[in-house]
Each structure stands twice: as C-alpha cells, then as structure tokens.
Design a protein around this motif. Structure first.
Motif, PDB file in Angstrom:
ATOM      1  N   PHE B  17       0.834  -1.196   0.000  1.00  0.00           N
ATOM      2  CA  PHE B  17       0.000   0.000   0.000  1.00  0.00           C
ATOM      3  C   PHE B  17       0.872   1.249   0.000  1.00  0.00           C
ATOM      4  CE2 PHE B  17      -2.368   3.333   2.220  1.00  0.00           C
ATOM      5  CZ  PHE B  17      -3.489   3.395   1.414  1.00  0.00           C
ATOM      6  N   ALA B  19       1.194   4.685   0.996  1.00  0.00           N
ATOM      7  CA  ALA B  19       0.540   5.606   1.928  1.00  0.00           C
ATOM      8  C   ALA B  19       0.949   7.048   1.674  1.00  0.00           C
ATOM      9  CB  ALA B  19       0.862   5.219   3.368  1.00  0.00           C
ATOM     10  N   PRO B  38      -7.933  14.380   5.787  1.00  0.00           N
ATOM     11  CA  PRO B  38      -8.868  13.422   6.375  1.00  0.00           C
ATOM     12  C   PRO B  38      -8.130  12.209   6.925  1.00  0.00           C
ATOM     13  CG  PRO B  38      -8.995  13.366   3.986  1.00  0.00           C
ATOM     14  CD  PRO B  38      -8.092  14.492   4.328  1.00  0.00           C
ATOM     15  N   GLY B  40      -6.557   8.768   7.425  1.00  0.00           N
ATOM     16  CA  GLY B  40      -6.061   7.777   6.465  1.00  0.00           C
ATOM     17  C   GLY B  40      -5.341   8.368   5.271  1.00  0.00           C
ATOM     18  N   CYS B  41      -5.100   9.699   5.267  1.00  0.00           N
ATOM     19  CA  CYS B  41      -4.486  10.302   4.088  1.00  0.00           C
ATOM     20  C   CYS B  41      -2.962  10.223   4.142  1.00  0.00           C
ATOM     21  CB  CYS B  41      -4.931  11.756   3.941  1.00  0.00           C
ATOM     22  SG  CYS B  41      -4.219  12.854   5.164  1.00  0.00           S
ATOM     23  N   LYS B  43      -0.928  11.306   6.918  1.00  0.00           N
ATOM     24  CA  LYS B  43      -0.276  12.306   7.774  1.00  0.00           C
ATOM     25  C   LYS B  43       0.659  11.660   8.779  1.00  0.00           C
ATOM     26  CE  LYS B  43      -4.215  13.553   9.599  1.00  0.00           C
ATOM     27  NZ  LYS B  43      -5.205  12.675   9.006  1.00  0.00           N
ATOM     28  N   THR B  45       1.890   8.696   8.785  1.00  0.00           N
ATOM     29  CA  THR B  45       2.975   7.991   8.104  1.00  0.00           C
ATOM     30  C   THR B  45       4.112   8.958   7.803  1.00  0.00           C
ATOM     31  OG1 THR B  45       1.353   6.500   7.139  1.00  0.00           O
ATOM     32  CG2 THR B  45       3.534   6.552   6.125  1.00  0.00           C
TER      33      THR B  45
HETATM   34  N1  LIG Z   1       1.834  -0.422   9.273  1.00  0.00           N
HETATM   35  C1  LIG Z   1       1.013  -0.254   8.215  1.00  0.00           C
HETATM   36  N2  LIG Z   1       0.927  -1.207   7.264  1.00  0.00           N
HETATM   37  C2  LIG Z   1       0.124  -1.039   6.201  1.00  0.00           C
HETATM   38  N3  LIG Z   1      -0.655   0.033   5.981  1.00  0.00           N
HETATM   39  C3  LIG Z   1      -0.622   1.017   6.892  1.00  0.00           C
HETATM   40  C4  LIG Z   1       0.210   0.924   8.063  1.00  0.00           C
HETATM   41  N4  LIG Z   1       0.049   2.053   8.787  1.00  0.00           N
HETATM   42  C5  LIG Z   1      -0.846   2.804   8.110  1.00  0.00           C
HETATM   43  N5  LIG Z   1      -1.250   2.200   6.975  1.00  0.00           N
HETATM   44  C6  LIG Z   1      -2.182   2.735   5.985  1.00  0.00           C
HETATM   45  O1  LIG Z   1      -1.642   3.904   5.443  1.00  0.00           O
HETATM   46  C7  LIG Z   1      -2.654   4.885   5.277  1.00  0.00           C
HETATM   47  C8  LIG Z   1      -2.239   6.151   5.977  1.00  0.00           C
HETATM   48  O2  LIG Z   1      -2.202   5.918   7.361  1.00  0.00           O
HETATM   49  P1  LIG Z   1      -1.868   7.079   8.369  1.00  0.00           P
HETATM   50  O3  LIG Z   1      -0.598   7.713   7.966  1.00  0.00           O
HETATM   51  O4  LIG Z   1      -1.957   6.507   9.735  1.00  0.00           O
HETATM   52  O5  LIG Z   1      -3.083   8.060   8.131  1.00  0.00           O
HETATM   53  P2  LIG Z   1      -3.542   9.346   8.951  1.00  0.00           P
HETATM   54  O6  LIG Z   1      -2.585   9.562  10.069  1.00  0.00           O
HETATM   55  O7  LIG Z   1      -3.557  10.446   7.955  1.00  0.00           O
HETATM   56  O8  LIG Z   1      -4.918   9.039   9.437  1.00  0.00           O
HETATM   57  C9  LIG Z   1      -3.930   4.285   5.816  1.00  0.00           C
HETATM   58  O9  LIG Z   1      -4.719   3.872   4.722  1.00  0.00           O
HETATM   59  C10 LIG Z   1      -3.484   3.134   6.633  1.00  0.00           C
HETATM   60  O10 LIG Z   1      -4.422   2.103   6.554  1.00  0.00           O
END
Ligand SMILES: Nc1ncnc2c1ncn2[C@@H]1O[C@H](COP(=O)(O)OP(=O)(O)O)[C@@H](O)[C@H]1O
Ligand SMILES: [Mg+2]
Lengths: 294, 361
Positions: B17, B19, B38, B40-41, B43, B45
C-alpha cells in the motif's frame, strides 16, 4: 479497567451453577484435606494395629528430622531454579515471537505443545535424552568432555529434573508473557526509542516493568507447579535419588507414606505443603488486587 | 533549531500500500507546520518517517541540513507527542520527563533544572510525584508535552496530540501549545484532521489527501485561494459550496441558473464554481427585480435553517438542485420551501477545472 462482574438476582440459579464445582471441591479436596489434617495428629504403629493421638508431635519431629530439612532445601533449590529457568526461557521466546510474528500462530502453537504433555511423559522424555548410555544429550555432553550420569551424580540428577520440569512449563509461561507483551502499546516502546533507549534498555526499563503483574502471577503459578505437579517427573526419572538428592517435599510425602508407611508423618508433611499453597494463594490475591492495575 | 525538508519522499508499506506518494516539503527553522487532511491520508505515516519510526521507501528526509534516513529515532534529535500520550505508566511524572535525559547521560542537577522548568512552564509542578494514572486527560497531555520540552530537541513532532481531550480543553491547550511553540522557537510539525485546529495553529499549512500534498501555504492563503476542489471543501466550516457550471464561447454559466459570469482564461469546458457560505447574501425573490449589475444572482429554495448562535446556516438548493449552504448573521427565520434570491459578488467566486479539480485564476 471495565468491571466484568455479572450479577444474578435470585439465589437458586447461582447455587445451581456453583453446585458441581462445590461438589468436586468437597469430594476431591475438602474431604482428603480434612483427612490429612486428622491423620497428621495421629500415630500408627508399624503394623497398623494401634492408633494413638499425639497432637502436634508429628510436626515437631519433622522439624527435628534432618532428612526432612534437607528435603526442604532440595525443594527450594529445585522450585526456584525451575521457576527461573522456565520463566526466563518463556520470556525469551515470547519476546522473539512478539517481535517477529505479531499475530502469527505457527510459532505459538509449537511452543504450546509441551504443556499438553503429562509430567510423567515429560520426565521420561528428558530421562531418555539424558540417559547415560542411549541419550542424545548425554552423548553430546560426552563429546564436550562432560561425563553425564545422573544415576550416580546428585547435582546432575537435580539438573535433569529441573530441565524436564521447566521444559513442560515453558509453554504455559510463554502464552502469558506473549499476551502481556502484546498488550503493551507500541507507542510506549516508540516513545522510549525516541527518548534514546536502545532495545536492551527499553526491555529492562519499559517492557519488563510493565510485565511485572504477569511475572508475579507466573512466579506463584510456577512455584506451586514445582512444589506439586512435578511429582510425576521425579517419580519417572530419579525416584528422588541418588540418595535423597532429588527428594522434593511432595515426593517425600509419597515415599514416607506409601513406601515407608509412616502415615502420621506423611500426613503432617502434606498439611505443611497445604499451608504453603494457601499462603501463596493469599499473597497472590492480595497482590493481584493491589498491583496489577498501575 | 533546524529546518526540516522532505525530497521526493514515498512510503510503500510492506503489504504494497502506497501511503505517501512522492512528497516534497520544506519547513522553515522555528516555524510551526501543520499537516492536515482526512483520516487515512498519510499524515501520521509522513510524521513517523520524519521521526524515524517508519522507514522511508524512497526520497530523503533532512533535518538541519543532514539526511537522516539511516538514523535511529534517538539519533535524530527530535521529540514526539503521541495521540495516546504514551506516558510510561510505571514511572512518576518526574521520571517520565527525566527518562530521555537520563538515557542521554545528562547530569543530575541539569535534569532536575530542566524538568522543574518545563513543569513550571506547563503548570504541572504539583504533580511531579504522581503516576500518570492519577492525572486527568489534560494533565497527561501536559506531561507528554513536558517530556518533549525537557529534551530541548531540534524538532517537535505532534501526532493529533489534542484529539483525546474534550472540546473546551482542546481549545485551551491549542492556544497554550501555540504560545509555547512561539516562546521556545522550536521547529514543530503538527498532525491533525481538524481543519479549525490546523488553521489556528499553522504558520505553514499543508493540506494532504490520499497520500499527496494538495496545497502548502499560510492558513489565510489556503483559505482564500484553495488550490483544488478538495482543499476548498476541506478547509472552512461549513465548507465552500461547489457548483458545477458549463462554459461556452461567451463565458460561463453559473450553476446553469442563467446567470452569466465573467469570462475565464481557461480552456476547461466544464468548471466548478466555488463560493463560501459567508460570501452569499440573501434577499427575497421578486420576479422581474433587477439584480445588482456586478453581482451574480440565483434563486435558492430553503430546505432548513441551523441557528448556531451569532449566525445561522441556511441550507437549500439551487433551481437545478445543487445543495448550498449560506451563512447569514443573526437568527434567520426561513421556513422550508421558501424561495429566496441569492447574490454573490464575482470577486468572491472561486473557479476550478471540473476535470482535475485544480484552481483556475
Ligand atoms: N503499518 C502499516 N501497514 C500497512 N498500511 C498502513 C500501516 N500504517 C498505516 N497504513 C495505511 O496507510 C494509510 C495512511 O495511514 P496514516 O498515515 O496513519 O493516516 P492518517 O494519520 O492520515 O490518518 C492508511 O490507509 C493506513 O491504513
Ligand atoms: Mg494518524
């Protein structure tokens, strides 16, 4: 912590639900226990012909008996070593499993298997592996220049039963440690990493303290296990020998009562063991109430 | 003190995925940069890549001019405040704050001085001996901030630090956080999904969507000139009204209402017209009434009114059925089904290409 208590309004349903457990407890615990207490106050002659009431004399004699005191010592060494060995091995496995396979089951299942093995089998298994003439471990040890013969060497006999007893308990401890590790929020470990603690320091300053409720619970469980459930292991491997090198208390109860036919002394010994378990259980409950929720 | 920059940074999680999709960002020394978008965007990460808690798949993260991709979190001289606070539950407040300094072998009197100073700054001196569980949510929040402050790092990272607080406390802590950041002058990166929090805190606002940066600017720049329809609908509450419009050789039709609006220098066939709820003015609909020459007029049928105190939100739809929200001062009493005339000054309109969502100026 959410309160998981269920409340009943009537009296009949709880009573009905408790009845089977209470019946089992009464038949298999309360009755024998009261018999043991009763027997411990009596003395039979060697032929079982006459019985006299001797009060606490059986207990007094025990504490003057050097073989009993040495058995206490053997038991302490054995129990402490078993608890420490099985818990540290389990913790090591749990940390490895937690790191590599958050959630994967294959490794977990393999480690849980030994718990399903009966103590006698565990004993026989390790007895075979350490067998001076055919055992693989004895063979390897010989290759390393260590002559292994637990039939003659008391220390080696002790090591054998410690290893066998620990091995069987590792899986149980592992499950609890793994569950404990997985309930530690990842952000805590990350915060510690940012705070400049390396993996080892993190383990000792954050992970281990947070596992302390689990460790304490397991310490009690393992001590009780080493005191009581290991009878089968001793019986199947060393028979308490050589000499009395591996005669732990529970084995001595059996030896004095069933082989030596000294029922009064044997009963007194069981009563002491029983008091010990009761004490441990009380400590456990008090600590669980106080310490587990930090 | 340090500037932070991301060059062509991507994050692909082990599952495949993506991210974060090729992000470039430069954050000035001492500024407070807010990443908003929003859930899941990407941030968190992005923030976690800066912290070193996630590996960087591609690109370079630079802190204070040094590439830090291969450095452990501890070697990056950053401090992070987590949404869950991540306080060590078995340590006192004092030990929580001192932990990072002790790990860095700071001298004891210096630790004492810094912890007391931070505690004073955050008004938690009375709680130094307590365990985290003996604190309220707001106090835990302060301790988490204190733990970051005592380290005197180059960069503060905040991941939704106020989300677990109630609304009132959130506003209070927001103001305090801004004040602290100003006072300390430490470069800070703050992640939130709350656009209001983002607007009020940010020196530099970064709007993210689906792993991409949609716009970078000051809060007012982003508000006044949203770069995309996404930003237009995300920043501002209630969000900007977006109404599709067609264009022909004579100019554009606004929302197919018959109102003609100025010609745009754009080749886009289909456009979207944006107008903020506060930029629409309401009047009674009188057929045949001449509209002001320099305003765009259209009819609105009211579907409901939400009074929110000093003003009211009028919800309705245009003749073509496009939903609209209009912000009017005071308490508006319009029954559902009432037809009104709405005016908007052409200066207040925003135009976007309906195809790619980008702003047309
Ligand atoms: N360890 C991981 N493994 C796989 N996918 C992940 C992991 N952590 C986050 N994601 C995916 O990456 C996307 C961004 O996550 P994240 O950065 O936490 O979003 P936000 O903080 O903006 O809500 C999401 O769709 C989440 O499901
Ligand atoms: Mg997040």
């Amino acid at each position: 912590m959410t309160d998981k208590r269920v409340s009943f309004s009537g009296l009949l349903l709880p009573a009905a639900l408790l009845a089977p457990q209470l019946a089992v407890t009464a038949v298999f615990f309360l009755w024998p226990a009261s018999q043991a207490v009763y027997q411990s106050l009596l003395r039979q002659d060697a032929f079982g012909l006459s019985v006299t009431f001797v009060g606490l004399d059986n207990f007094v004699r025990l504490f003057e008996d050097s073989s009993y005191l040495s058995s206490v010592q053997v038991t302490i060494v054995f129990s402490a070593a078993t608890a420490i060995l099985s818990m540290s091995a389990a913790l090591l496995f749990a940390v490895a499993a937690d790191r590599v396979l958050r959630g994967s089951t294959a490794y977990k299942t393999l480690l849980i298997w030994p718990y399903a093995v009966a103590p006698v089998l565990a004993g026989v298994l390790w007895w075979l592996m350490f067998n001076p003439s055919i055992g693989i471990i004895a063979y390897i040890l010989r290759g390393l220049g260590i002559s292994w013969n637990h039939v003659l060497d008391g220390d080696q006999a002790m090591i054998l039963i410690i290893v066998a007893a620990s091995w069987k308990q590792v899986s149980y401890n592992f499950v609890f440690f793994l569950a404990g590790l997985q309930s530690i929020p990842r952000s805590l470990i990350e915060a510690a990493a940012i705070d400049g603690a390396g993996p080892v320091k993190r383990f000792f300053t954050v992970t281990l303290p947070l596992l302390s409720p689990t460790s304490f619970f397991l310490a009690v469980v393992n001590l009780v296990y080493a005191f009581f459930d290991t009878f089968g292991i001793v019986h199947a491997t060393t028979n308490g020998g050589p000499g009395t090198a591996t005669t732990i208390l529970v084995y001595k109860v059996f030896k004095d009562g069933f082989i030596g036919l000294n029922l009064g002394s044997s009963a007194a010994q069981s009563v002491i063991l029983m008091l010990f378990v009761i004490a441990l259980t009380i400590i456990q409950f008090r600590f669980i109430e106080r310490r587990v929720h930090y | 003190m340090a500037e932070v920059s991301l060059a062509q940074v991507r994050k692909i999680y082990p599952g495949g995925f993506e991210a974060v999709k090729t992000v470039d960002l430069a954050i000035e020394d001492g500024s407070l940069c807010v990443l908003v978008g929003p859930s899941g965007c990407g941030k968190s990460t992005l923030l976690r890549m800066i912290a070193g808690l996630e590996t960087v798949t591609e690109g370079t993260v630079t802190i204070g001019g040094l590439p830090v991709n291969d450095r452990e979190p501890a070697e990056r001289d950053i401090a992070m405040v987590f949404q869950s606070y991540a306080l060590y539950p078995h340590m006192s407040v004092y030990d929580n704050m001192a932990y990072g300094l002790r790990n860095r072998r700071t001298a004891k009197p210096e630790i004492e001085r810094r912890v007391r100073e931070a505690a004073g700054l955050l008004d938690i001196e009375a709680m130094l001996a307590r365990k985290p569980r003996q604190l309220s949510g707001g106090q835990r929040q302060r301790v988490a901030m204190g733990r970051a402050i005592v380290r005197e790092p180059k960069v503060f990272l905040f991941d939704e630090p106020l989300s677990n607080l109630d609304a009132k406390l959130r506003v209070q802590m927001r103001i305090e956080l801004k004040r602290l950041q100003r006072k300390l002058g430490t470069t800070s990166i703050y992640v939130t999904h709350d656009q209001l929090e983002a607007m009020t805190l940010a020196d530099q606002l970064v709007v993210m969507n689906a792993g991409r940066i949609e716009q970078i600017g000051t809060a007012m720049e982003v508000y006044e000139k949203p770069a995309t329809t996404f930003v237009a609908s995300f920043i501002g509450s209630p969000p900007m009204n977006l109404i599709p419009a067609a264009s022909d050789e004579n100019g554009q039709y606004f929302g197919e209402t018959g109102s003609r609006i100025l010609r745009l220098r754009s080749s886009a066939e289909r456009i979207v017209v944006g107008v903020r709820p506060e930029d629409i003015h309401l009047g009674e609909a009188h057929p045949g009434e001449a509209t002001e020459p320099d305003s765009v007029a259209f009819t609105v049928e009211v579907s409901g009114v939400e009074p929110i105190g000093a003003e009211s939100l009028v919800h309705g739809h245009t003749g073509q059925g496009h939903d609209l929200t209009i912000r009017v001062p005071g308490y508006a009493e319009f029954g559902a089904g009432r037809k009104l005339m709405a005016h908007a000054s052409p200066k207040t309109l925003h135009f976007f290409d309906a195809g790619n969502g980008r702003r047309i100026d």
